[in-house]
Design an enzyme around this catalytic site. Structure first.
Site, short mmCIF file in Angstrom:
data_model
loop_
_atom_site.label_atom_id
_atom_site.label_comp_id
_atom_site.label_asym_id
_atom_site.label_seq_id
_atom_site.Cartn_x
_atom_site.Cartn_y
_atom_site.Cartn_z
N ARG A 1 0.83 -1.21 0.00
CA ARG A 1 0.00 0.00 0.00
C ARG A 1 0.86 1.26 0.00
O ARG A 1 0.46 2.28 -0.56
CB ARG A 1 -0.97 0.00 1.19
CG ARG A 1 -2.01 1.10 1.12
CD ARG A 1 -3.07 0.96 2.21
NE ARG A 1 -4.11 0.04 1.88
CZ ARG A 1 -5.32 0.39 1.43
NH1 ARG A 1 -5.62 1.66 1.22
NH2 ARG A 1 -6.23 -0.52 1.18
N GLU B 1 -9.28 6.35 7.68
CA GLU B 1 -7.84 6.54 7.49
C GLU B 1 -7.44 7.83 6.76
O GLU B 1 -6.44 8.45 7.13
CB GLU B 1 -7.27 5.34 6.73
CG GLU B 1 -7.30 4.06 7.54
CD GLU B 1 -6.96 2.84 6.70
OE1 GLU B 1 -5.99 2.14 7.02
OE2 GLU B 1 -7.67 2.60 5.70
#
Length: 757
Positions: free
Chosen positions: A311, A712
């Site tokens: 990621r 997030e």
């Protein structure tokens, strides 16, 4: 509709009165036993001798277990089966569990755990990224590379070229509630586990392995957590497995909780990174090519490090269209805690790398960094033609960017240009206190990159009195998931959310759940709940013989209007099922992590923040003076909860990059293992002027009521604080500050002195 409206957190009153029940608050049966780990005192080596006589003889001790006493699988890893619950003879970090004490009280277990006499054969520990590179200590044979275009040619032909590096520290989760677990043995060898976990199904799976039984013999329940931030996605496995094994062995309920020191010494953190970069660009700051090399310090076991590092690579572009880019990632094994998931899951590190590049380019050109950032933004959705779609370095089209419009709106609302001029005027007149300001954007991908995790289930009951009970696979850790999902159910049925009761997440009610992570909790579980509610509505429509509608507590049927509870009673009396399951799988996602190609994300969430800071050039001390944030939540399900998430995310992100410093000594001992030495931001560290607004716009992706995830993405808004500090330091000299993170007072002072040479 009850969605798109602010409502208080369903447990808000319980939180502020102290009545909310967490895992450690559950009333325990008589004779409940308590557990504690004894942990390694060295970072690398092997156990040559272990004398546990004093432990076994200590007051209150019922049993002492080592690896050879475990009945079945000695593993608590979420991925690679490389993380034994108890050491099998080798030792990999200071804090690794060696043996387990079962005693009559928490204090007795902890005291006894310190009495073991362990002799070690020490090896030299691998503690840093540089150590790991020198030793070729890795979790994959070589680096992983994602690439787009011809990077070498783009760099070679660029008018300007810069290279640099940024060290990015890790971060302790510091959830207010530490890890805790309670295991209750049942008839026939079954086990009920109460956990403080973001992933009940993972707990169920690991406990079943450890007990040598099928998953249907283990039921895991999670009512709420006092924070998680990713730290309870996999790190709770050890406590739950230990309690279940001890409960099976003794026949008594078993409980375990980490004290704060134990929690910080045993559990993993956000991954430390070093990112090297080589960038070519033109006079306008437009990047022609960029080459990133990311080094991730993973710790002693694999845990979730590979997808975290993936990621980070996937967010190396952040908000910027990079025609020629290469991202190389090294996943390095070290003799430190096994680093794990943390809010953003590698994305923050990847984004910080490209934001450093934009800042460095702007400094080289002598222009406002915002000018360079805008020059590199992905095109706005409205300007993209059907034939030519901009793509990320991993081949996903970006067709929903709103950052040009959002940035312009924030620039106006924050009075950015006038304040930037005021900062320059201040710095010209003040020799000691220097100010800085920065505006940074965020583009964050929403979905699990492991595609099969993008699914969720739900169970909804409508009782004959019109009250509604629901369960889903998500866990509540303070973020307000239960409140939002209750709003979804209430909207489908056209009733007040007060009618909806959500009880503890329970693997016996909703199976095969994914972790509440990747900002997907509402997206997945909200859709599953909506599907279940709509099934019940369809059954009621069939009962009433035609189309029905639900609104304002009423049900409009072909025969007229009746109260919701009356309609439910009628359906019940005519033997209509008022219970349904719901399921949702995110569409249009497919990702090949080996090739580095595909569509790993369903959509992107966007945002931007302006931060103004001041530094003391004599001491390095600094403060955030003001923050202005404009964030994209799509059509927010609950604006009040979303704003709270944005505020908290920003402060947590700014804390990661300014005050939160993890320090290990040369032996591999974590020295910052308590609030006395590890400095999370507190209330006084939030800016005095803190303006947060939601971008007004729906999500073009077909999400739950067109909302967007908000867990997030806001954390990365805190990057603007680091860039503002860099801006302030730059005013003290001519050299680029090259400020590493966290930008502690010591690092700020060192950067000031470097620039003045």
């Amino acid at each position: 509709m009850t969605v798109h409206r602010s409502r208080p957190h369903d447990s808000g009153t319980l939180h502020v009165t102290g009545a909310a029940r967490y895992a450690d608050d559950i009333p325990t049966p008589a004779n409940t036993l308590h557990l504690a780990f004894a942990t390694s005192a060295i970072a690398n080596g092997s156990i040559t001798e272990m004398d546990l006589g004093a432990v076994e003889a200590a007051d209150g001790v019922v049993a002492v277990l080592t690896a050879r006493d475990l009945p079945f699988d000695n593993d608590v890893s979420p991925s690679a089966h490389d993380e034994p619950l108890l050491s099998t003879g080798s030792v990999h970090y200071i804090g690794q569990p060696i043996f387990l004490v079962v005693a009559t009280s928490h204090l007795a277990a902890r005291k006894a755990a310190r009495l073991g006499q362990i002799t070690y054969a020490k090896d030299t520990p691998i503690l840093t990224i540089e150590d790991a590179l020198a030793a070729e200590s890795r979790f994959e044979e070589g680096p992983r590379i994602y690439a787009k275009g011809d990077v070498e040619a783009a760099l070679g032909s660029a008018k300007h070229r810069l290279s640099g590096s940024i060290d990015i520290g890790g971060q302790e989760h510091f959830y207010l509630e530490g890890h805790a677990a309670l295991a209750l043995p049942q008839d026939g060898g079954e086990m009920v586990v109460h956990a403080s976990s973001q992933h009940p199904t993972e707990i169920q799976h690991k406990v079943a392995e450890a007990l040598g039984c099928p998953m249907n013999a283990v039921r895991v329940e999670v009512r709420r957590m006092g924070g998680g931030f990713g730290g309870k996605e996999s790190q709770g496995n050890a406590l739950c497995v230990a309690c279940a094994i001890a409960a099976r062995l003794t026949g008594w309920p078993c409980k375990m909780r980490y004290d704060r020191d134990d929690d910080m010494m045993i559990t993993g953190k956000r991954h430390d990174f070093r990112i090297d970069y080589d960038v070519g660009f033109d006079d306008a700051g437009r990047v022609s090519g960029v080459d990133f090399t990311q080094y991730a310090k993973c710790g002693w076991a694999q845990d979730l490090s590979l997808p975290v590092a993936d990621r980070a690579m996937l967010h190396a572009d952040n908000a910027y269209l990079l025609d020629h880019a290469r991202i190389t990632s090294h996943r390095l094994k070290t003799n430190t805690q096994s680093n794990t998931a943390f809010r953003g899951f590698g994305g923050p590190q990847g984004i910080l790398g490209i934001e450093r590049v934009m800042d460095h380019v702007a400094h080289h050109l002598g222009v406002d960094p915002l000018q360079v950032r805008r020059a590199n933004y992905y095109p706005s959705a409205a300007s993209i033609s059907a034939k030519t779609k901009p793509t990320t370095p991993y081949g996903m089209a970006v067709t929903d960017s709103i950052l040009h419009e959002l940035t312009e709106a924030l620039e106006v609302s924050s009075d950015y240009q006038a304040r930037r001029a005021a900062v320059s005027a201040w710095n010209a007149e003040n020799a000691v206190l220097k100010k800085g300001i920065a505006l940074t954007p965020v583009k964050f991908g929403i979905s699990f990159t492991l595609t099969h995790l993008n699914q969720a289930g739900a169970l909804v009951h409508v009782y004959q009195d019109g009250s509604i009970h629901l369960n889903h696979g998500g866990t509540e850790m303070g973020q307000g998931l239960f409140t939002k999902v209750a709003q979804v159910a209430a909207s489908v049925f056209g009733v007040s959310p007060d009618r909806v009761q959500i009880t503890a997440t329970d693997t016996g009610k909703v199976p095969n759940t994914s972790a509440t992570a990747a900002s997907s909790g509402t997206d997945l579980n909200g859709m599953a709940v909506k599907a279940a509610c709509e099934t019940i509505c369809d059954r009621m429509a069939a009962h009433f013989g035609g189309e029905v509608s639900f609104a304002n507590g009423n049900v409009t049927t072909p025969g007229g209007v009746m109260r919701f509870e009356e309609a439910v009673k009628s359906a019940y009396e005519h033997r209509v099922s008022l219970s349904a399951t719901g399921f949702y799988a995110t569409p249009d996602v497919a990702w090949d992590r080996i090739k580095g190609q595909g569509r790993p994300f369903f959509y992107f969430a966007y945002g931007a923040a302006v931060t103004e800071v001041v530094i003391d050039t004599l001491t390095g001390e600094n403060r955030i003076l003001r923050a202005d944030i404009l964030h994209d939540c799509g059509a927010s399900l609950n604006p009040a909860l979303d704003i709270g998430q944005i505020e908290g995310g920003y402060v947590q992100g700014a804390g990661w990059l300014t005050t939160e410093e993890l320090v290990w000594d040369d032996n591999g001992a974590l020295k910052t293992h308590a609030p006395a030495t590890y400095k999370i931001p507190c209330a006084s560290d939030a800016p005095d002027v803190f303006n947060v607004a939601l971008w007004e716009g729906d999500n073009p992706a077909d999400t739950i009521y067109r909302s967007k995830a908000v867990g997030e993405p806001p954390l990365m808004l805190g990057i603007s604080a680091l860039m503002a500090l860099s801006d302030a330091i730059a005013s003290t000299g001519t050299a680029y500050p090259a400020l590493d993170a966290p930008a502690t007072a010591e690092r700020v002072l060192a950067a000031v002195k470097r620039g003045q040479r």
